[in-house]
Design a protein around this motif. Structure first.
Motif, PDB file in Angstrom:
ATOM      1  N   ILE A 176       0.888  -1.164   0.000  1.00 44.52           N
ATOM      2  CA  ILE A 176       0.000   0.000   0.000  1.00 44.52           C
ATOM      3  C   ILE A 176       0.924   1.211   0.000  1.00 44.52           C
ATOM      4  O   ILE A 176       1.469   1.612   1.036  1.00 44.52           O
ATOM      5  CB  ILE A 176      -0.948   0.002   1.214  1.00 44.52           C
ATOM      6  N   VAL A 177       1.129   1.766  -1.170  1.00 43.26           N
ATOM      7  CA  VAL A 177       2.112   2.829  -1.349  1.00 43.26           C
ATOM      8  C   VAL A 177       1.533   4.180  -0.947  1.00 43.26           C
ATOM      9  O   VAL A 177       2.230   5.019  -0.376  1.00 43.26           O
ATOM     10  CB  VAL A 177       2.604   2.861  -2.811  1.00 43.26           C
ATOM     11  N   ASN A 178       0.269   4.400  -1.248  1.00 48.64           N
ATOM     12  CA  ASN A 178      -0.399   5.659  -0.878  1.00 48.64           C
ATOM     13  C   ASN A 178      -1.799   5.358  -0.391  1.00 48.64           C
ATOM     14  O   ASN A 178      -2.459   4.439  -0.855  1.00 48.64           O
ATOM     15  CB  ASN A 178      -0.513   6.600  -2.085  1.00 48.64           C
ATOM     16  N   MET A 203      -7.909 -12.302   6.422  1.00 47.40           N
ATOM     17  CA  MET A 203      -6.508 -12.603   6.721  1.00 47.40           C
ATOM     18  C   MET A 203      -5.658 -11.592   5.968  1.00 47.40           C
ATOM     19  O   MET A 203      -5.694 -11.550   4.730  1.00 47.40           O
ATOM     20  CB  MET A 203      -6.154 -14.027   6.307  1.00 47.40           C
ATOM     21  N   ILE A 204      -4.913 -10.781   6.698  1.00 48.37           N
ATOM     22  CA  ILE A 204      -4.042  -9.755   6.120  1.00 48.37           C
ATOM     23  C   ILE A 204      -2.622 -10.056   6.598  1.00 48.37           C
ATOM     24  O   ILE A 204      -2.339  -9.980   7.804  1.00 48.37           O
ATOM     25  CB  ILE A 204      -4.461  -8.333   6.566  1.00 48.37           C
ATOM     26  N   HIS A 205      -1.750 -10.409   5.661  1.00 44.41           N
ATOM     27  CA  HIS A 205      -0.412 -10.788   6.116  1.00 44.41           C
ATOM     28  C   HIS A 205       0.653 -10.490   5.061  1.00 44.41           C
ATOM     29  O   HIS A 205       0.381 -10.411   3.871  1.00 44.41           O
ATOM     30  CB  HIS A 205      -0.375 -12.268   6.510  1.00 44.41           C
ATOM     31  N   ASP A 206       1.877 -10.277   5.563  1.00 42.05           N
ATOM     32  CA  ASP A 206       3.046 -10.042   4.718  1.00 42.05           C
ATOM     33  C   ASP A 206       2.844  -8.855   3.776  1.00 42.05           C
ATOM     34  O   ASP A 206       3.256  -8.900   2.617  1.00 42.05           O
ATOM     35  CB  ASP A 206       3.397 -11.305   3.921  1.00 42.05           C
ATOM     36  N   CYS A 207       2.229  -7.803   4.297  1.00 41.25           N
ATOM     37  CA  CYS A 207       2.001  -6.583   3.526  1.00 41.25           C
ATOM     38  C   CYS A 207       2.864  -5.448   4.078  1.00 41.25           C
ATOM     39  O   CYS A 207       3.246  -5.447   5.247  1.00 41.25           O
ATOM     40  CB  CYS A 207       0.530  -6.176   3.574  1.00 41.25           C
ATOM     41  N   SER A 208       3.119  -4.468   3.228  1.00 37.75           N
ATOM     42  CA  SER A 208       3.916  -3.306   3.606  1.00 37.75           C
ATOM     43  C   SER A 208       3.076  -2.053   3.431  1.00 37.75           C
ATOM     44  O   SER A 208       2.454  -1.851   2.379  1.00 37.75           O
ATOM     45  CB  SER A 208       5.172  -3.226   2.739  1.00 37.75           C
TER      46      SER A 208
END
Length: 431
Positions: free
Chosen positions: A360-362, A378-383
């Motif tokens: 999620i850049v912006n 399930m929300i995982h391994d995100c930046s």
């Protein structure tokens, strides 16, 4: 400028030889059909007669050499027949290039007869461009019927390497079933709707689709499409396979919704959405990237997803699972969200959403980047992006969520808000 008749004739002879279209091929420019291909004389009957004759022979190719074919009515491609132009790959648009069908029938009648009906098993169009010469540059362009549609008994129909320059509505594979449909190399600028699929009970395939302003970037048309246009509408389709698709400047990139169960299959009530897989999906300058209000329980799986917004629309949501009486199952892996995005993911619908390995850049820091309000997640391994001004909320878990797991994320100073209590499991999120 349209090409001279002599040039078109030479291209016709060269094209027939180059493509090996001799045995089993009907050339509409030759006797007894003698299509004019000059953009003025009506070539409807000549082309239709050639296709009907090909069907009587058991099928074959009806070849349209380069030129402009004025079609005052509409065309029906019979079973086993391919209506083929000179293009061997999707084209950009320049007047006078290629095999072009000029569509004029049905102005103001969006529910009228489609311009081309693929009316029988294995009916195909290939290497053609379709242009609506009477379409106008206006805040409210002229409505027309669907450009291409499947007939009542049409399996394995195909659209290959075609350019739909400026249809009001693109491809209707929904009003009638089109099992095992095949779309490959379709470019164009549908103004209102791109591709609609429903009632497909055996795998359909859509690949290499590019919907972009090939006809015009006039602000009036761009604003109309941005406010009202949808590129892909997927309803009941059993394991749709979609790959390498792109659109620019539409209100909605892809809609996943449930249709009504057909009267002959009342047992299908409640599962009339899509299941399947999509890869290399790119939605640029869209108001809503994915608008989802229902799928089959077997899920839609999306890998390599890019959603960007440059100011289009009012919502600016990447993925929106809308509050619905139906449920939805969505799995996203390898997504990027950037530009004027207010929320990357908003989930209000029963069912399960998974988002992994994504960036999620912006987003608008006044809202959570990911907001979970219903169902399971399930929300995982995100930046999540580094703060521009002050930290925001990366993930908010609402009080009505059934279950949620949020783990192994890089928060970069942003927070997780958990209003779901013990129904949410949070672990190994790097602050």
């Amino acid at each position: 400028m349209p090409l001279s008749q002599a040039t078109l004739t030479r291209r016709s002879l060269i094209g027939v030889a180059a493509f090996g279209l001799t045995s089993g091929t009907i050339n509409v420019r030759e006797r007894p059909y003698r299509a004019a291909a000059n953009g003025r004389a009506d070539d409807t009957l000549a082309i239709q007669r050639a296709m009907d004759d090909a069907r009587k022979r058991g099928g074959g190719i009806v070849f349209l050499p380069a030129g402009e074919y004025h079609i005052a009515g509409h065309l029906t491609v019979p079973a086993g027949v391919t209506l083929m132009g000179v293009a061997r790959a999707p084209q950009t648009w320049r007047r006078g290039d290629g095999s072009v069908l000029l569509a004029v029938e049905g102005a103001g009648m969006s529910e009228g007869a489609p311009f081309i009906t693929l009316d029988g098993n294995n009916a195909t169009i290939e290497g053609l461009a379709v242009f609506y010469p009477n379409q106008v540059l206006s805040e409210e362009p002229v409505s027309y019927p669907w450009c291409i549609a499947s007939g009542k008994q049409a399996d394995n129909v195909a659209i290959v390497n075609c350019l739909l320059v400026n249809p009001y509505q693109g491809v209707d594979f929904a009003t009638n079933s089109a099992h095992r449909h095949f779309i490959s190399g379709l470019y164009g600028q549908p103004l209102l709707k791109g591709i609609w699929v429903d009632k497909c009970y055996d795998i359909g395939r859509v690949k290499n689709v590019h919907l972009w302003p090939f006809w015009t970037q006039d602000k009036r048309i761009v604003d109309f499409t941005t406010a009202r246009g949808t590129t892909f509408i997927f309803q009941r389709t059993d394991w749709e396979v979609v790959e390498d698709i792109f659109c620019w400047g539409y209100n909605t990139g892809a809609e996943f919704s449930s249709s009504e169960a057909p009267r002959e299959h009342p047992n299908l009530k409640g599962i009339n959405g899509m299941n399947g897989q999509m890869t290399n999906v790119n939605f640029d300058n869209v108001n809503i990237g994915i608008d989802i209000s229902g799928t089959q329980p077997y899920a839609v799986h999306i890998t390599n997803l890019n959603i960007a917004n440059a100011g289009a629309g009012d919502d600016h949501i990447g993925i929106w699972g809308r509050n619905s009486a139906r449920s939805a199952e969505l799995s996203v892996r390898g997504a990027s969200f950037w530009g004027d995005i207010r929320q990357a993911l908003r989930w209000e619908i029963p069912g399960t959403v998974t988002m992994a390995d994504s960036r999620i850049v912006n987003w608008n820091y006044r809202l959570p980047a990911v907001e979970l309000l219903a169902g399971n997640a399930m929300i995982h391994d995100c930046s999540f992006a580094n703060p521009r001004e002050r930290p925001g909320t990366a993930v908010r878990i609402g009080s009505e969520v059934d279950r949620a797991m949020v783990y192994n994320n890089q928060l970069n100073g942003h927070s997780i808000v958990n209003e779901g209590g013990g129904r949410a499991a949070l672990s190994n999120n790097q602050a």
